[in-house]
Motif scaffolding. Sequence first.
Motif, PDB file in Angstrom:
ATOM      1  N   SER A 166      39.025  34.568  39.574  1.00 29.46           N
ATOM      2  CA  SER A 166      37.843  34.923  38.794  1.00 29.46           C
ATOM      3  C   SER A 166      37.238  36.250  39.242  1.00 29.46           C
ATOM      4  O   SER A 166      36.244  36.688  38.696  1.00 29.46           O
ATOM      5  CB  SER A 166      36.787  33.824  38.905  1.00 29.46           C
ATOM      6  OG  SER A 166      36.398  33.667  40.256  1.00 29.46           O
ATOM      7  N   LYS A 167      37.851  36.889  40.254  1.00 26.31           N
ATOM      8  CA  LYS A 167      37.360  38.201  40.682  1.00 26.31           C
ATOM      9  C   LYS A 167      38.434  38.936  41.455  1.00 26.31           C
ATOM     10  O   LYS A 167      39.400  38.346  41.922  1.00 26.31           O
ATOM     11  CB  LYS A 167      36.098  38.064  41.532  1.00 26.31           C
ATOM     12  CG  LYS A 167      36.302  37.318  42.834  1.00 26.31           C
ATOM     13  CD  LYS A 167      34.990  37.170  43.566  1.00 26.31           C
ATOM     14  CE  LYS A 167      35.150  36.241  44.752  1.00 26.31           C
ATOM     15  NZ  LYS A 167      33.909  36.008  45.426  1.00 26.31           N
ATOM     16  N   THR A 175      38.532  41.696  44.627  1.00 27.47           N
ATOM     17  CA  THR A 175      37.695  42.249  45.691  1.00 27.47           C
ATOM     18  C   THR A 175      38.552  43.071  46.643  1.00 27.47           C
ATOM     19  O   THR A 175      39.658  42.672  46.982  1.00 27.47           O
ATOM     20  CB  THR A 175      37.034  41.099  46.497  1.00 27.47           C
ATOM     21  OG1 THR A 175      36.364  40.233  45.589  1.00 27.47           O
ATOM     22  CG2 THR A 175      36.053  41.634  47.512  1.00 27.47           C
ATOM     23  N   PHE A 186      33.452  44.702  45.073  1.00 26.71           N
ATOM     24  CA  PHE A 186      33.847  43.832  43.973  1.00 26.71           C
ATOM     25  C   PHE A 186      34.280  44.700  42.807  1.00 26.71           C
ATOM     26  O   PHE A 186      33.467  45.384  42.204  1.00 26.71           O
ATOM     27  CB  PHE A 186      32.693  42.909  43.571  1.00 26.71           C
ATOM     28  CG  PHE A 186      32.289  41.967  44.670  1.00 26.71           C
ATOM     29  CD1 PHE A 186      33.030  40.818  44.904  1.00 26.71           C
ATOM     30  CD2 PHE A 186      31.208  42.244  45.479  1.00 26.71           C
ATOM     31  CE1 PHE A 186      32.684  39.959  45.935  1.00 26.71           C
ATOM     32  CE2 PHE A 186      30.848  41.388  46.503  1.00 26.71           C
ATOM     33  CZ  PHE A 186      31.591  40.243  46.736  1.00 26.71           C
ATOM     34  N   SER A 246      34.420  40.918  38.434  1.00 29.47           N
ATOM     35  CA  SER A 246      33.886  39.595  38.739  1.00 29.47           C
ATOM     36  C   SER A 246      33.492  38.888  37.447  1.00 29.47           C
ATOM     37  O   SER A 246      33.007  39.518  36.512  1.00 29.47           O
ATOM     38  CB  SER A 246      32.673  39.733  39.657  1.00 29.47           C
ATOM     39  OG  SER A 246      32.171  38.477  40.013  1.00 29.47           O
ATOM     40  N   GLY A 247      33.712  37.584  37.389  1.00 27.74           N
ATOM     41  CA  GLY A 247      33.313  36.795  36.232  1.00 27.74           C
ATOM     42  C   GLY A 247      34.313  36.799  35.099  1.00 27.74           C
ATOM     43  O   GLY A 247      33.988  36.418  33.971  1.00 27.74           O
TER      44      GLY A 247
END
Length: 75
Positions: free
Chosen positions: A5-6, A8, A19, A22-23
């Motif tokens: 979901s992200k 990094t 990040f 993200s989302g």
Amino acid sequence: MRELSKVTVVKRGEPNPVFILSGYNVTSISTSENRVYYLAEDSTGHPITGVYDLVTQENKVLQDSGRFTEIHAMN
């Protein structure tokens, strides 16, 4: 099955991660020559593509379905 979901970036010796994305439902990540390429989709299924430059820390997000198909076909 696990979903990402992200995306990094964590640099050694630095306390705060970067990040990149993200989302989103991240479907693919690859690296080449100090760049991180990613494919993802938002909550409505709209494709997101992008590239993050590890040297300049520039994140370029593209939201073009045609480009998404082209990049996905190259992976």
